[in-house]
Design an enzyme around this catalytic site. Structure first.
Site, PDB file in Angstrom:
ATOM      1  N   GLY A  81       2.472  -4.003  -7.566  1.00 25.13           N
ATOM      2  CA  GLY A  81       1.373  -3.166  -7.480  1.00 25.13           C
ATOM      3  C   GLY A  81      -0.098  -4.002  -6.969  1.00 25.13           C
ATOM      4  O   GLY A  81      -0.999  -3.412  -7.307  1.00 25.13           O
ATOM      5  N   SER A  82       0.086  -4.443  -5.964  1.00 24.41           N
ATOM      6  CA  SER A  82      -0.896  -5.069  -5.103  1.00 24.41           C
ATOM      7  C   SER A  82      -1.760  -3.891  -4.215  1.00 24.41           C
ATOM      8  O   SER A  82      -2.952  -3.763  -4.355  1.00 24.41           O
ATOM      9  CB  SER A  82      -0.710  -6.159  -4.126  1.00 24.41           C
ATOM     10  OG  SER A  82       0.088  -5.651  -3.152  1.00 24.41           O
ATOM     11  N   ASN A  83      -0.864  -2.677  -4.155  1.00 29.27           N
ATOM     12  CA  ASN A  83      -1.583  -1.615  -3.402  1.00 29.27           C
ATOM     13  C   ASN A  83      -2.057  -0.867  -4.501  1.00 29.27           C
ATOM     14  O   ASN A  83      -3.376  -0.338  -4.179  1.00 29.27           O
ATOM     15  CB  ASN A  83      -0.520  -0.834  -2.690  1.00 29.27           C
ATOM     16  CG  ASN A  83      -0.321  -1.549  -1.184  1.00 29.27           C
ATOM     17  OD1 ASN A  83      -1.137  -1.387  -0.447  1.00 29.27           O
ATOM     18  ND2 ASN A  83       0.719  -2.066  -0.990  1.00 29.27           N
TER      19      ASN A  83
ATOM     20  N   MET B 123       9.972   2.786  -4.663  1.00 29.11           N
ATOM     21  CA  MET B 123      11.224   2.395  -3.972  1.00 29.11           C
ATOM     22  C   MET B 123      12.367   3.577  -4.289  1.00 29.11           C
ATOM     23  O   MET B 123      13.586   3.010  -4.449  1.00 29.11           O
ATOM     24  CB  MET B 123      11.834   0.985  -4.297  1.00 29.11           C
ATOM     25  CG  MET B 123      10.831  -0.003  -3.814  1.00 29.11           C
ATOM     26  SD  MET B 123      10.003   0.202  -2.098  1.00 29.11           S
ATOM     27  CE  MET B 123      10.239  -1.281  -1.436  1.00 29.11           C
ATOM     28  N   ARG B 124      12.030   4.811  -4.316  1.00 27.99           N
ATOM     29  CA  ARG B 124      13.034   5.766  -4.545  1.00 27.99           C
ATOM     30  C   ARG B 124      12.925   6.781  -3.462  1.00 27.99           C
ATOM     31  O   ARG B 124      11.543   7.141  -3.102  1.00 27.99           O
ATOM     32  CB  ARG B 124      12.572   6.470  -5.843  1.00 27.99           C
ATOM     33  CG  ARG B 124      12.967   5.512  -7.093  1.00 27.99           C
ATOM     34  CD  ARG B 124      14.113   5.223  -7.521  1.00 27.99           C
ATOM     35  NE  ARG B 124      15.118   6.075  -7.847  1.00 27.99           N
ATOM     36  CZ  ARG B 124      16.515   5.664  -7.581  1.00 27.99           C
ATOM     37  NH1 ARG B 124      16.891   4.849  -7.581  1.00 27.99           N
ATOM     38  NH2 ARG B 124      17.342   6.988  -8.008  1.00 27.99           N
TER      39      ARG B 124
ATOM     40  N   ASN C 263       2.159   8.039   1.281  1.00 28.87           N
ATOM     41  CA  ASN C 263       2.890   6.945   1.332  1.00 28.87           C
ATOM     42  C   ASN C 263       2.458   5.699   2.091  1.00 28.87           C
ATOM     43  O   ASN C 263       1.840   5.936   3.277  1.00 28.87           O
ATOM     44  CB  ASN C 263       4.463   7.331   1.745  1.00 28.87           C
ATOM     45  CG  ASN C 263       5.232   5.984   1.443  1.00 28.87           C
ATOM     46  OD1 ASN C 263       5.535   5.322   0.533  1.00 28.87           O
ATOM     47  ND2 ASN C 263       6.277   5.839   2.505  1.00 28.87           N
TER      48      ASN C 263
ATOM     49  N   HIS D 129       4.085   2.179   4.088  1.00 30.29           N
ATOM     50  CA  HIS D 129       5.329   1.936   4.293  1.00 30.29           C
ATOM     51  C   HIS D 129       4.863   0.397   5.300  1.00 30.29           C
ATOM     52  O   HIS D 129       4.029   0.445   6.307  1.00 30.29           O
ATOM     53  CB  HIS D 129       6.056   2.629   5.332  1.00 30.29           C
ATOM     54  CG  HIS D 129       7.330   2.187   5.662  1.00 30.29           C
ATOM     55  ND1 HIS D 129       8.508   2.199   4.749  1.00 30.29           N
ATOM     56  CD2 HIS D 129       7.856   1.772   6.961  1.00 30.29           C
ATOM     57  CE1 HIS D 129       9.330   1.776   5.387  1.00 30.29           C
ATOM     58  NE2 HIS D 129       9.093   1.171   6.603  1.00 30.29           N
TER      59      HIS D 129
ATOM     60  N   ASP E 106      10.133   8.459   5.460  1.00 31.95           N
ATOM     61  CA  ASP E 106       9.220   7.708   6.331  1.00 31.95           C
ATOM     62  C   ASP E 106       9.006   8.604   7.550  1.00 31.95           C
ATOM     63  O   ASP E 106       8.934   7.848   8.672  1.00 31.95           O
ATOM     64  CB  ASP E 106       9.808   6.267   6.701  1.00 31.95           C
ATOM     65  CG  ASP E 106      10.190   5.451   5.289  1.00 31.95           C
ATOM     66  OD1 ASP E 106       9.347   5.551   4.476  1.00 31.95           O
ATOM     67  OD2 ASP E 106      10.795   4.672   5.298  1.00 31.95           O
TER      68      ASP E 106
ATOM     69  N   GLU F  49      -2.427  -3.690   4.628  1.00 28.38           N
ATOM     70  CA  GLU F  49      -1.859  -2.421   3.633  1.00 28.38           C
ATOM     71  C   GLU F  49      -3.345  -1.847   2.436  1.00 28.38           C
ATOM     72  O   GLU F  49      -3.510  -1.000   2.557  1.00 28.38           O
ATOM     73  CB  GLU F  49      -0.984  -2.447   2.935  1.00 28.38           C
ATOM     74  CG  GLU F  49       0.370  -2.852   3.621  1.00 28.38           C
ATOM     75  CD  GLU F  49       1.771  -2.777   2.765  1.00 28.38           C
ATOM     76  OE1 GLU F  49       2.767  -2.335   3.298  1.00 28.38           O
ATOM     77  OE2 GLU F  49       1.589  -3.053   1.699  1.00 28.38           O
TER      78      GLU F  49
HETATM   79  C1  GAR Z   1       4.425  -2.676   0.111  1.00 33.35           C
HETATM   80  O1  GAR Z   1       4.566  -3.550   1.022  1.00 33.35           O
HETATM   81  C2  GAR Z   1       4.836  -1.298   0.663  1.00 33.35           C
HETATM   82  O2  GAR Z   1       4.510  -1.234   1.875  1.00 33.35           O
HETATM   83  C3  GAR Z   1       6.322  -1.346   0.301  1.00 33.35           C
HETATM   84  O3  GAR Z   1       6.530  -1.806  -0.910  1.00 33.35           O
HETATM   85  C4  GAR Z   1       5.372  -2.943  -1.027  1.00 33.35           C
HETATM   86  C5  GAR Z   1       4.712  -2.942  -2.443  1.00 33.35           C
HETATM   87  O4  GAR Z   1       4.021  -3.895  -2.594  1.00 33.35           O
HETATM   88  N1  GAR Z   1       6.755   0.021   0.533  1.00 33.35           N
HETATM   89  C6  GAR Z   1       8.096   0.365   0.871  1.00 33.35           C
HETATM   90  O5  GAR Z   1       8.649  -0.654   1.247  1.00 33.35           O
HETATM   91  C7  GAR Z   1       8.428   1.653   0.647  1.00 33.35           C
HETATM   92  N2  GAR Z   1       9.387   1.975   1.793  1.00 33.35           N
HETATM   93  P1  GAR Z   1       2.905  -3.717  -4.076  1.00 33.35           P
HETATM   94  O6  GAR Z   1       3.856  -3.530  -5.017  1.00 33.35           O
HETATM   95  O7  GAR Z   1       2.418  -4.956  -4.052  1.00 33.35           O
HETATM   96  O8  GAR Z   1       1.952  -2.612  -3.668  1.00 33.35           O
END
Ligand code: GAR
Length: 223
Positions: free
Chosen positions: A37-39, A115-116, A132, A134, A170, A199
């Site tokens: 959940g950092s994003n 991730m689905r 999204n 990526h 993607d 990100e």
């Molecule tokens: C992020 O780096 C995002 O780009 C990636 O999952 C991570 C989630 O990090 N997403 C994918 O790979 C989607 N195909 P977070 O939980 O710390 O936000």
């Protein structure tokens, strides 16, 4: 000769003047996440700092142990666990997601580490309104393990992409990208950590950009 690139340097495109991105009314966001959940945090912090005129209506997460749930609790954001394992098909799972997002009056949906694979059930409910993030410079390294794919390919620059979601994984229109140099001794962990710094920078900006340019997007002019 020093072959070590400046690890702090990065290129973000397009460059955004955030003052031009103020929406008239706060964007009503739904966030979907599977992991740490950092994003989610980055979006919540951008809102708290007044850099993104939005409110997070709800977090949907699909893994009972996902750390993102406690981050939502810390921020006072309602979190709903929808475990995909309890559904017979991707479509029935997505229909439950749509029902929940509508219940919380969500206008824009942000996949922040979701991730689905999503289906047309979700995409059709939020046309051109699903965003999204990526961890690669799309169209390179789609799918899972994008950071490892970049390392295995031996590219010298990778990064992250924020894009609108379409049915093909993607592949939707790109809103914003940030480039990140790969260092000689990078591991997937060290590289992913530097990608995540970018990100967190571009995701809130790209949300604002998408909302600002929504008319053009819907007319198919591009972003
Ligand atoms: C992020 O780096 C995002 O780009 C990636 O999952 C991570 C989630 O990090 N997403 C994918 O790979 C989607 N195909 P977070 O939980 O710390 O936000």
């Amino acid at each position: 000769m020093n072959l070590r690139p400046d690890s702090t340097s990065s290129l973000v495109s397009p460059r955004i003047n955030t003052h031009q991105l103020a929406a008239d009314a706060p964007l009503k966001l739904g966030i979907m996440a599977s992991g740490s959940g950092s994003n989610f945090e980055a979006v919540a912090q951008a809102i708290a700092d007044g850099q993104l005129n939005a409110q997070i209506q709800v977090l949907i997460y699909n893994n009972p142990s996902a750390k993102v749930a406690s981050k939502a609790a810390d921020r006072g954001v309602e979190a709903v666990l929808l475990n995909h394992r309890a559904y017979k098909s991707r479509e029935s799972f997505d229909q439950e997601i749509v029902n929940t997002l509508q219940e919380y009056d969500v206008d824009w949906l942000i996949l922040a580490g979701w991730m689905r694979v999503v289906t047309s059930v979700l995409i059709d409910a939020f046309p051109q309104r699903i965003i999204n993030i990526h961890p690669s410079l799309l169209p390179s390294f789609k799918g899972i393990h994008a950071v490892e794919q970049a390392l295995d390919a031996g590219v010298k620059i990778t990064g992250c992409t924020v894009h609108l979601v379409c049915l093909e994984v993607d592949s939707g229109p790109i809103l914003m990208q940030a480039a990140v140099p790969i260092l000689p001794d990078d591991t997937a962990e060290t590289l992913h950590a530097r990608i995540q710094v970018q990100e967190h920078r571009i995701l809130p900006q790209a949300i604002a950009l998408a909302a600002t340019r929504q008319g053009e997007i819907l007319r198919g002019v591009g972003v």
